[in-house]
Design a protein around this motif. Structure first.
Motif, mmCIF file in Angstrom:
data_model
loop_
_atom_site.group_PDB
_atom_site.id
_atom_site.type_symbol
_atom_site.label_atom_id
_atom_site.label_comp_id
_atom_site.label_asym_id
_atom_site.label_seq_id
_atom_site.Cartn_x
_atom_site.Cartn_y
_atom_site.Cartn_z
ATOM 1 N N ASP A 20 0.818 -1.231 0.000
ATOM 2 C CA ASP A 20 0.000 0.000 0.000
ATOM 3 C C ASP A 20 0.840 1.263 0.000
ATOM 4 O O ASP A 20 0.555 2.229 -0.723
ATOM 5 C CB ASP A 20 -0.891 0.058 1.247
ATOM 6 C CG ASP A 20 -2.013 -0.939 1.238
ATOM 7 O OD1 ASP A 20 -2.667 -1.077 2.288
ATOM 8 O OD2 ASP A 20 -2.230 -1.591 0.202
ATOM 9 N N ARG A 56 -8.910 0.641 -1.098
ATOM 10 C CA ARG A 56 -9.831 1.364 -0.237
ATOM 11 C C ARG A 56 -10.899 2.085 -1.042
ATOM 12 O O ARG A 56 -10.673 2.460 -2.199
ATOM 13 C CB ARG A 56 -9.066 2.409 0.613
ATOM 14 C CG ARG A 56 -8.331 1.832 1.803
ATOM 15 C CD ARG A 56 -7.608 2.919 2.588
ATOM 16 N NE ARG A 56 -7.105 2.427 3.864
ATOM 17 C CZ ARG A 56 -7.783 2.508 5.013
ATOM 18 N NH1 ARG A 56 -9.009 3.061 5.027
ATOM 19 N NH2 ARG A 56 -7.276 2.037 6.142
ATOM 20 N N HIS A 61 -4.453 5.154 -1.837
ATOM 21 C CA HIS A 61 -3.153 4.646 -2.276
ATOM 22 C C HIS A 61 -3.318 3.656 -3.432
ATOM 23 O O HIS A 61 -3.135 4.033 -4.574
ATOM 24 C CB HIS A 61 -2.322 4.060 -1.118
ATOM 25 C CG HIS A 61 -3.066 3.248 -0.114
ATOM 26 N ND1 HIS A 61 -3.879 2.183 -0.440
ATOM 27 C CD2 HIS A 61 -3.102 3.337 1.241
ATOM 28 C CE1 HIS A 61 -4.369 1.655 0.658
ATOM 29 N NE2 HIS A 61 -3.926 2.333 1.701
ATOM 30 N N GLU A 81 -7.171 -6.809 0.029
ATOM 31 C CA GLU A 81 -7.938 -6.348 1.191
ATOM 32 C C GLU A 81 -9.001 -5.364 0.720
ATOM 33 O O GLU A 81 -8.746 -4.538 -0.165
ATOM 34 C CB GLU A 81 -7.017 -5.646 2.192
ATOM 35 C CG GLU A 81 -6.063 -6.571 2.873
ATOM 36 C CD GLU A 81 -5.223 -5.849 3.895
ATOM 37 O OE1 GLU A 81 -5.003 -4.646 3.737
ATOM 38 O OE2 GLU A 81 -4.771 -6.505 4.858
ATOM 39 N N THR A 111 -5.458 4.755 9.419
ATOM 40 C CA THR A 111 -5.211 3.369 9.001
ATOM 41 C C THR A 111 -6.265 2.504 9.686
ATOM 42 O O THR A 111 -7.112 3.012 10.414
ATOM 43 C CB THR A 111 -3.791 2.909 9.379
ATOM 44 O OG1 THR A 111 -3.559 1.602 8.856
ATOM 45 C CG2 THR A 111 -3.585 2.882 10.885
ATOM 46 N N HIS A 202 -0.823 -6.169 11.111
ATOM 47 C CA HIS A 202 -1.036 -4.758 11.422
ATOM 48 C C HIS A 202 -0.044 -4.268 12.476
ATOM 49 O O HIS A 202 -0.050 -4.728 13.616
ATOM 50 C CB HIS A 202 -2.452 -4.390 11.850
ATOM 51 C CG HIS A 202 -2.656 -2.904 11.790
ATOM 52 N ND1 HIS A 202 -3.090 -2.228 10.660
ATOM 53 C CD2 HIS A 202 -2.394 -1.945 12.710
ATOM 54 C CE1 HIS A 202 -3.110 -0.925 10.908
ATOM 55 N NE2 HIS A 202 -2.698 -0.716 12.140
HETATM 56 C C1 LIG Z 1 -5.953 -4.329 7.599
HETATM 57 C C2 LIG Z 1 -4.632 -3.724 7.867
HETATM 58 O O1 LIG Z 1 -4.188 -3.625 8.969
HETATM 59 C C3 LIG Z 1 -3.813 -3.241 6.733
HETATM 60 O O2 LIG Z 1 -3.592 -4.292 5.885
HETATM 61 C C4 LIG Z 1 -4.502 -2.106 6.007
HETATM 62 O O3 LIG Z 1 -4.075 -2.089 4.657
HETATM 63 C C5 LIG Z 1 -4.138 -0.811 6.702
HETATM 64 O O4 LIG Z 1 -4.612 0.239 5.916
HETATM 65 P P1 LIG Z 1 -3.528 1.190 5.230
HETATM 66 O O5 LIG Z 1 -2.611 0.326 4.413
HETATM 67 O O6 LIG Z 1 -4.370 2.136 4.402
HETATM 68 O O7 LIG Z 1 -2.777 1.854 6.359
#
Ligand SMILES: CC(=O)[C@@H](O)[C@H](O)COP(=O)(O)O
Ligand SMILES: NCC(=O)COP(=O)(O)O
Length: 259
Positions: A20, A56, A61, A81, A111, A202
Motif C-alpha cells: 500500500d 480502499r 493509495h 484487502e 489506518t 497490522h
Molecule cells: C488491515 C490492515 O491492517 C492493513 O492491511 C490495512 O491495509 C491498513 O490500511 P492502510 O494500508 O491504508 O494503512
C-alpha cells in the motif's frame, strides 16, 4: 511440506508483503512512480510468499489499475484487502484474487483501527463469503483477538482469519504488550480449534514480529508499513529479506536467505 527451511513439526510461516505505502508515495504527487508493480516483483523475488494490497473506497493509495495489472503479473499470490461493500464484491468477483481479506473501513481513519465486527453482521458477511467462494476466492476476515469474533467467522463460512495485531504493536509497556500477546496466542489456539487458518497482521515491525511469529499455529503474517519504511534506507529487497529472516528465527526455523 517439510523442507530444509521448514523442518517437520512446524508448518512454514509465510510472509505477505503489503505494498500500500509504495502507492501512498506515488499518490502524494500523482506521479507514475514509485510503481507498485515493480515493488511487488522485487518483494516476491526477495522472498515474499504473497502480495497484499488494500483497495480502499477512497483510493488513497492502491488504485484499481494496480489490482488489475498485478492479478496477471504476480508469481506468488494476491491477497486483496477490501471492505465488504457491493462495489468491492463486484471487483473481487471479477478479478478473482487468490485471497480476499475483508477489513473494516472508515474514510476518516488514518489506518485500519480495529477488527471487523463479524458477530454483528453475520448475515451480510455470510452472503459476502458465499459470493466470493462462488468466484473461487478464499476469504479471510480481519478480526480482533476475540473468541466471539472467531466463532462468528467460522459460522459465516470464512476459511481464514487474520488476527489484528495493532493493539499488541501499540502497547506502551512490557506488561501491556505481554497481555496483548497472550490474547493473540489464545485467539490463534481458538481459531485453530475451529479449523480456521489463522494469519496475523497490522503494526508488525522488525522488533515486535518475532514473538508473534513464534506463536504455534500462525500461518502467515501480513506486513507492510515497517517493511516499506525500512526500504527507504536499505532498499526493498533487503527489507523483505530481513523481515523474512527475523520471522523465521522467531518461529525457530533455519533461514536460507535468497541470494
Ligand atoms: C488491515 C490492515 O491492517 C492493513 O492491511 C490495512 O491495509 C491498513 O490500511 P492502510 O494500508 O491504508 O494503512
Ligand atoms: N493486514 C495487515 C497488513 O497487510 C499490513 O499492515 P501494516 O504492516 O502496514 O500495519
Amino acid at each position: 511440506m517439510a523442507t530444509p527451511e521448514n523442518p517437520p513439526g512446524r508448518a512454514p510461516i509465510l510472509l505477505g508483503v503489503n505494498i500500500d505505502h509504495v502507492a501512498t508515495l506515488r499518490e502524494a504527487r500523482g506521479t507514475r512512480y514509485p510503481e507498485p508493480i515493480q515493488a511487488a516483483l522485487v518483494a516476491e523475488q526477495a522472498g515474499a510468499d504473497a502480495i497484499t494490497l488494500h483497495l480502499r473506497e477512497d483510493r488513497r493509495h492502491i488504485q484499481d489499475r494496480d489490482v488489475r495489472l498485478l492479478r496477471d503479473i504476480l508469481q506468488t499470490r494476491m491477497n486483496l484487502e477490501m471492505a465488504a461493500t457491493p462495489e468491492m464484491g463486484r471487483i473481487a468477483s471479477e478479478i478473482q484474487p487468490q485471497d480476499c481479506c475483508l477489513v473494516p473501513e472508515r474514510r476518516e481513519e488514518l489506518t485500519t483501527e480495529g477488527g471487523l465486527d463479524v458477530a454483528g453482521q453475520r448475515r451480510t458477511l455470510s452472503d459476502f463469503c458465499a459470493l466470493l467462494a462462488e468466484a473461487g476466492v478464499r476469504v479471510s476476515l480481519f478480526i480482533d483477538a476475540d473468541p466471539v469474533q472467531l466463532d462468528a467467522a467460522a459460522e459465516v463460512g470464512a476459511p481464514v482469519v487474520e488476527i489484528h495485531t495493532g493493539h499488541y504493536a501499540d502497547a506502551r509497556t512490557p506488561e501491556a504488550r505481554a497481555a496483548e500477546l497472550a490474547r493473540i496466542r489464545r485467539a490463534v489456539e481458538h481459531g485453530r480449534g475451529l479449523g480456521l487458518q489463522v494469519n496475523a497482521g497490522h503494526g508488525l515491525d522488525y522488533h515486535n514480529v518475532q514473538a508473534v511469529a513464534a506463536l504455534p499455529g500462525i500461518s502467515e503474517l501480513n506486513i507492510g508499513h515497517s517493511i516499506i519504511a525500512r526500504a527507504v534506507f536499505s532498499g526493498l529487497a533487503d527489507a523483505v529479506r530481513e523481515m523474512k529472516a527475523v520471522m523465521l528465527r522467531g518461529a525457530g526455523l533455519p533461514c536460507m536467505l535468497t541470494p
